[in-house]
Structure formats: structure tokens, C-alpha cells
Design a protein around this motif. Sequence first.
Motif, PDB file in Angstrom:
ATOM      1  N   MET A   1      11.586 -72.489 -17.678  1.00 35.84           N
ATOM      2  CA  MET A   1      10.694 -71.360 -17.423  1.00 35.84           C
ATOM      3  C   MET A   1       9.252 -71.867 -17.262  1.00 35.84           C
ATOM      4  N   LYS A   2       8.659 -71.627 -16.106  1.00 34.20           N
ATOM      5  CA  LYS A   2       7.346 -72.187 -15.832  1.00 34.20           C
ATOM      6  C   LYS A   2       6.219 -71.526 -16.622  1.00 34.20           C
ATOM      7  N   LEU A   3       6.453 -70.287 -17.078  1.00 31.44           N
ATOM      8  CA  LEU A   3       5.410 -69.560 -17.815  1.00 31.44           C
ATOM      9  C   LEU A   3       5.896 -69.154 -19.206  1.00 31.44           C
ATOM     10  N   ASP A   4       6.689 -69.990 -19.816  1.00 33.54           N
ATOM     11  CA  ASP A   4       7.319 -69.662 -21.091  1.00 33.54           C
ATOM     12  C   ASP A   4       6.311 -69.151 -22.113  1.00 33.54           C
ATOM     13  N   ASN A   5       6.386 -67.840 -22.407  1.00 30.45           N
ATOM     14  CA  ASN A   5       5.541 -67.163 -23.392  1.00 30.45           C
ATOM     15  C   ASN A   5       4.049 -67.190 -23.075  1.00 30.45           C
ATOM     16  N   LYS A   6       3.662 -67.558 -21.864  1.00 31.29           N
ATOM     17  CA  LYS A   6       2.263 -67.450 -21.478  1.00 31.29           C
ATOM     18  C   LYS A   6       1.901 -65.969 -21.335  1.00 31.29           C
ATOM     19  N   ARG A  27       9.748 -63.079 -14.905  1.00 26.18           N
ATOM     20  CA  ARG A  27      11.024 -63.782 -14.695  1.00 26.18           C
ATOM     21  C   ARG A  27      10.901 -65.278 -14.935  1.00 26.18           C
ATOM     22  N   GLU A  28       9.659 -65.761 -14.983  1.00 20.74           N
ATOM     23  CA  GLU A  28       9.427 -67.158 -15.348  1.00 20.74           C
ATOM     24  C   GLU A  28       9.067 -67.309 -16.821  1.00 20.74           C
ATOM     25  N   GLY A  29       9.335 -66.263 -17.603  1.00 21.36           N
ATOM     26  CA  GLY A  29       9.149 -66.342 -19.045  1.00 21.36           C
ATOM     27  C   GLY A  29       7.821 -65.868 -19.564  1.00 21.36           C
ATOM     28  N   GLY A  30       6.942 -65.382 -18.679  1.00 25.24           N
ATOM     29  CA  GLY A  30       5.647 -64.905 -19.124  1.00 25.24           C
ATOM     30  C   GLY A  30       5.725 -63.568 -19.841  1.00 25.24           C
ATOM     31  N   ARG A  31       4.757 -63.323 -20.693  1.00 31.22           N
ATOM     32  CA  ARG A  31       4.556 -62.006 -21.288  1.00 31.22           C
ATOM     33  C   ARG A  31       3.476 -61.326 -20.458  1.00 31.22           C
ATOM     34  N   GLY A  53      15.342 -57.307 -19.599  1.00 33.62           N
ATOM     35  CA  GLY A  53      15.258 -58.226 -20.720  1.00 33.62           C
ATOM     36  C   GLY A  53      13.994 -59.063 -20.705  1.00 33.62           C
ATOM     37  N   LEU A  54      12.987 -58.632 -19.938  1.00 26.84           N
ATOM     38  CA  LEU A  54      11.744 -59.381 -19.794  1.00 26.84           C
ATOM     39  C   LEU A  54      10.658 -58.796 -20.697  1.00 26.84           C
ATOM     40  N   GLN A  55       9.578 -59.536 -20.877  1.00 20.19           N
ATOM     41  CA  GLN A  55       8.492 -59.130 -21.767  1.00 20.19           C
ATOM     42  C   GLN A  55       7.358 -58.515 -20.949  1.00 20.19           C
ATOM     43  N   ALA A  56       7.089 -57.252 -21.200  1.00 23.82           N
ATOM     44  CA  ALA A  56       6.044 -56.555 -20.454  1.00 23.82           C
ATOM     45  C   ALA A  56       5.485 -55.421 -21.289  1.00 23.82           C
ATOM     46  N   MET A  57       4.210 -55.119 -21.063  1.00 21.90           N
ATOM     47  CA  MET A  57       3.570 -53.972 -21.688  1.00 21.90           C
ATOM     48  C   MET A  57       2.648 -53.325 -20.666  1.00 21.90           C
ATOM     49  N   ALA A  58       2.417 -52.034 -20.843  1.00 20.49           N
ATOM     50  CA  ALA A  58       1.521 -51.291 -19.962  1.00 20.49           C
ATOM     51  C   ALA A  58       0.153 -51.160 -20.611  1.00 20.49           C
ATOM     52  N   VAL A  59      -0.881 -51.283 -19.792  1.00 21.79           N
ATOM     53  CA  VAL A  59      -2.257 -51.169 -20.274  1.00 21.79           C
ATOM     54  C   VAL A  59      -3.040 -50.296 -19.302  1.00 21.79           C
ATOM     55  N   ALA A  60      -3.714 -49.271 -19.817  1.00 21.07           N
ATOM     56  CA  ALA A  60      -4.597 -48.457 -18.988  1.00 21.07           C
ATOM     57  C   ALA A  60      -5.871 -49.240 -18.726  1.00 21.07           C
ATOM     58  N   MET A  61      -6.244 -49.388 -17.453  1.00 22.33           N
ATOM     59  CA  MET A  61      -7.459 -50.144 -17.167  1.00 22.33           C
ATOM     60  C   MET A  61      -8.112 -49.680 -15.873  1.00 22.33           C
ATOM     61  N   ASP A  62      -9.321 -49.166 -15.995  1.00 18.33           N
ATOM     62  CA  ASP A  62     -10.207 -48.936 -14.868  1.00 18.33           C
ATOM     63  C   ASP A  62     -11.097 -50.163 -14.777  1.00 18.33           C
ATOM     64  N   ALA A 228       6.411 -61.177  -1.890  1.00 17.71           N
ATOM     65  CA  ALA A 228       7.036 -62.365  -2.483  1.00 17.71           C
ATOM     66  C   ALA A 228       6.290 -63.630  -2.089  1.00 17.71           C
ATOM     67  N   ASP A 229       5.800 -63.698  -0.842  1.00 16.47           N
ATOM     68  CA  ASP A 229       4.994 -64.846  -0.420  1.00 16.47           C
ATOM     69  C   ASP A 229       3.787 -65.005  -1.341  1.00 16.47           C
ATOM     70  N   VAL A 230       3.103 -63.902  -1.585  1.00 15.13           N
ATOM     71  CA  VAL A 230       1.887 -63.939  -2.395  1.00 15.13           C
ATOM     72  C   VAL A 230       2.214 -64.284  -3.848  1.00 15.13           C
ATOM     73  N   ALA A 231       3.292 -63.738  -4.362  1.00  8.26           N
ATOM     74  CA  ALA A 231       3.671 -64.011  -5.751  1.00  8.26           C
ATOM     75  C   ALA A 231       3.984 -65.485  -5.976  1.00  8.26           C
ATOM     76  N   GLU A 232       4.563 -66.139  -4.986  1.00  8.56           N
ATOM     77  CA  GLU A 232       4.850 -67.572  -5.119  1.00  8.56           C
ATOM     78  C   GLU A 232       3.563 -68.373  -5.258  1.00  8.56           C
ATOM     79  N   VAL A 233       2.530 -68.000  -4.507  1.00  6.63           N
ATOM     80  CA  VAL A 233       1.251 -68.696  -4.615  1.00  6.63           C
ATOM     81  C   VAL A 233       0.593 -68.391  -5.965  1.00  6.63           C
ATOM     82  N   ALA A 234       0.719 -67.149  -6.421  1.00  6.61           N
ATOM     83  CA  ALA A 234       0.189 -66.793  -7.734  1.00  6.61           C
ATOM     84  C   ALA A 234       0.853 -67.612  -8.838  1.00  6.61           C
ATOM     85  N   LEU A 235       2.146 -67.861  -8.700  1.00  3.64           N
ATOM     86  CA  LEU A 235       2.850 -68.692  -9.675  1.00  3.64           C
ATOM     87  C   LEU A 235       2.366 -70.141  -9.591  1.00  3.64           C
TER      88      LEU A 235
END
Length: 259
Positions: A1-6, A27-31, A53-62, A228-235
Motif C-alpha cells: 500500500m503506497k499510502l499506508d495509514n497516511k 484504496r492505497e491505504g490512506g486515511r 472497507g476503506l478509511q474515510a471521514m467527511a469534513v465540512a469545509m468552505d 483516473a488520469d488525474v488521480a494517478e498523478v496525485a498518487l
Amino acid sequence: MKLDNKICIVTGAASGIGREIAARYAREGGRVAIADLNLAAAQATADDLRREGLQAMAVAMDVTDEAAVERGVADVVAAWGGVDVLVSNAGVQIVHPLEEFPYAEWKKMLAIHLDGAFLTTKACLPHMYRAGGGSVIYMGSVHSKLASVLKAPYVTAKHGLIGLAKVIAKEGAAHGVRANVICPGFVRTPLVDKQIPEQAEKLGISEDDVIKKVMLKDTVDGEFTTTADVAEVALLFATFPSNALTGQSLVVSHGWYMQ
């Protein structure tokens, strides 16, 4: 996992490019904190990821409200203990000829794109510095490099993000923090779908011509860039193992702009 618990904060992540990046990170293990002006939509995205089964939370942000940004970042830190990756992605598009551009709309565009990047970075950097490292990623555009008609504040803001990233790269280096800008071409998101009829009306051409003769005319294959193209660069930027790429921007545009 490239982002394990990051611990990753992605703004504007309830839909479009931001959602794709958030899902890729999770999906790469990030929170992943789904930070969005629309809390209900952010919660729905976080719930979808958690069902996998992934780690995620919602945050209100303006992202234009300093207090809201600081609260959102504090909520993430309280839940997970820090911030390792920031993707400043929240954005909107408004088009007018310059001489008709309402000043209020000019200010709104700069506030979301530039102030939002500044405020989220300012809130996250202390946590990255304390941890000894991190990655700051701004969502630029091909319009960080080129200009188009009708988009004066958007082009101005996207150019500005490259300058801001270079400063963060210089200031953050001593603390292990990298900064980069992703510069996508046209991605078929609700934001772009909204532009098609607007530009057709402003330019006096058909919507099909907006797509073929304006948006995609300089690509090598007549194809939209995908989320998906953009997400790969973000990773790539979030996980790059050294400072070799810090301060750099990468165009993701099917050859529309080559550098």
C-alpha cells in the motif's frame, strides 16, 4: 500500500476529480478526509468508501473561510493525529468576457482557487512540519500555462497556484514538505459540462463545436482527460520518495499542452 495509514485531506472531494483522488488514496491505504462545502455529499462519499472497507471521514469545509478551514483541519487532526497529504482541489468556473466580468464573481473565483489553496496550506503545514514531512498538491490546469478567452480569473488563479507551490517547495524543504501542481486538460466533470452550453452561447457556436473545436482541438486524440488520469498523478506526487520533483507542475492533457 503506497499510502499506508497516511492522513490525507482532499478538498472538493464529494464529486469529480476530488472524489476520484480520495478513492485512489483510500484504496492505497490512506486515511482520507472528504472535505467539501456540501457536507451531506461529503458524507455520502465517505460512506461509499467505508462500505469498501476503506478509511474515510467527511469534513465540512468552505475553503474561503479561514475559521472553517481551521476547524476542518482540526477535526481531522483530532480524529487521526495529523496531516500528511493535502490536495487543494476545490474549484468552480464562471465565464464572461473581461469587460463584462462582475467584480464580485472575479473575487469569488480568486477566493476559491487562490485563497482556498493558501488557507488550507497554512492550516496543514504546522502539522506536516511537526511530523517531519508531507506533500502539498494543488489542482491547477492547462490554464496554469495557457490562456483561454472568457476565463480571466480562472487563468489568473491557476497561474498563481504555480507560484504558490514554488514558495511552499522552498519554505517546506527544510521540514521535508514537498509541493506540486497538477495541470489537467478538460476533464468531463459537472464543472466542464456546465461550461459547454455557457461557452456555446458566449462564442455563438454549437455545443458540439465547443467540445471539438475549443476544448479538445489541440489534443492528440480528441479525448477528454479522465479523473483516473488525474488521480494517478496525485498518487505519484503524494508518494514520491524524494525532493526531486518538488516545486514542479505536471500537465495531464492528452497532448493539448506539451512542455
